[in-house]
Design a protein around this motif. Structure first.
Motif, short mmCIF file in Angstrom:
data_model
loop_
_atom_site.label_atom_id
_atom_site.label_comp_id
_atom_site.label_asym_id
_atom_site.label_seq_id
_atom_site.Cartn_x
_atom_site.Cartn_y
_atom_site.Cartn_z
N GLN A 11 -1.53 -5.84 6.62
CA GLN A 11 -0.52 -6.31 5.66
C GLN A 11 0.08 -7.65 6.09
O GLN A 11 0.65 -8.36 5.27
CB GLN A 11 0.57 -5.25 5.50
N GLN A 43 3.36 -9.38 -2.56
CA GLN A 43 2.93 -8.34 -1.63
C GLN A 43 1.44 -8.42 -1.33
O GLN A 43 0.67 -9.05 -2.07
CB GLN A 43 3.26 -6.95 -2.21
N TYR A 45 -1.81 -5.72 -0.40
CA TYR A 45 -2.16 -4.30 -0.52
C TYR A 45 -3.37 -4.00 0.35
O TYR A 45 -4.37 -4.75 0.34
CB TYR A 45 -2.44 -3.96 -1.99
N ILE A 85 -7.59 2.37 -2.21
CA ILE A 85 -7.70 1.33 -3.23
C ILE A 85 -8.93 1.64 -4.06
O ILE A 85 -10.04 1.74 -3.53
CB ILE A 85 -7.79 -0.08 -2.60
N ALA A 113 -3.07 2.96 -3.90
CA ALA A 113 -2.39 1.73 -3.47
C ALA A 113 -2.61 0.57 -4.44
O ALA A 113 -1.71 -0.26 -4.64
CB ALA A 113 -2.87 1.32 -2.07
N ALA A 114 -3.80 0.51 -5.05
CA ALA A 114 -4.11 -0.58 -5.98
C ALA A 114 -5.44 -0.29 -6.67
O ALA A 114 -6.24 0.53 -6.21
CB ALA A 114 -4.18 -1.93 -5.26
N ASP A 173 -4.42 -9.72 -2.21
CA ASP A 173 -3.17 -10.46 -2.35
C ASP A 173 -3.35 -11.51 -3.44
O ASP A 173 -4.28 -11.42 -4.25
CB ASP A 173 -2.71 -11.05 -1.01
#
Length: 234
Positions: A11, A43, A45, A85, A113-114, A173
């Motif tokens: 991160q 952010q 991820y 993800i 998360a994404a 990102d």
């Protein structure tokens, strides 16, 4: 290092840094072409890849009735673990939406998360309202079955021209999404932190008026000055 600690390290690493570290190790094709952040975000991820795959449309298979099949995007979502993800191979097809607001809401509820895809999503206002971070090629009103056939999950895929295997590490990102093969995760974590620290020091030198030749990339003298500054800081 635990997964939690590893994720915390990544991160703090930009996708730009990660691609540079992997380039030095001979891996050039790790940045997925197409996926861009659907929402404004500062952010980053990080998560393990949960892969899904579409193939070209087959009209006898790609029908609204297929949404209730045991082999469907709905069933795949129920297999997604917390913190993963979702990486979806939509073959770059951007004129139909692979997921809409309801499916994205369920993924958000499951702790995904994404979502990263080289395709498109639909119901964009609702998707944004779910809070699920989405990286995609665009938005489109037609449903997935208008242009694609869903065939499976948790198998090797190609997303944005990049090979992605289940449980590879994915980082996304504002610069897009990159994949870190499992065998390189620890090395990238270590070398990425070192590169971020060096580049921050170089940025400080630039802010102080230093010229770029010999500074970026650093020559032997610059490296020695950097190491001396690190030693002094500790």
């Amino acid at each position: 290092m635990t997964n939690k600690d590893m994720f915390k390290v990544f991160q703090g690493l930009s996708t730009a840094t990660i691609t540079t570290v992997l380039l030095k190790k001979g891996l050039r094709n790790v940045w997925m072409r197409g996926p861009k952040a659907l929402h404004d975000t500062e952010q980053r991820y990080v998560g393990r890849a949960f892969t899904l795959r579409f193939v070209p449309v087959r009209e006898d298979l790609a029908t609204p009735a297929a949404w209730a099949s045991p082999r469907s995007t709905r069933a795949a979502i129920e297999d997604m673990p917390d913190g993963c993800i979702a990486v979806v191979d939509a073959m770059g097809v951007a004129d139909c939406g692979i997921f809409g607001d309801i499916l994205c809401a369920r993924m958000a509820k499951r702790g995904v998360a994404a979502l990263v895809t080289d395709g498109a999503v639909r119901d964009v206002a609702g998707v944004l309202d779910t809070g699920l971070p989405v990286f995609c090629q665009g938005v489109a009103a037609p449903p997935s079955v208008a242009g694609l056939t869903f065939v499976g999950w948790q198998e090797p895929i190609g997303c944005g021209g990049v090979a992605v295997f289940p449980d590879d590490l994915v980082v996304a990102d504002r610069d897009g999404a990159v994949v870190v093969p499992q065998a390189f995760v620890e090395a990238v974590a270590q070398e990425g932190q070192e590169q971020e620290a060096l580049e921050q020091w170089i940025m400080d030198q630039v802010a102080g008026g230093a010229a770029l030749p010999g500074l970026y990339p650093p020559n032997a003298e610059t490296k020695a000055r950097y190491e001396a500054s690190r030693a002094k800081a500790t």
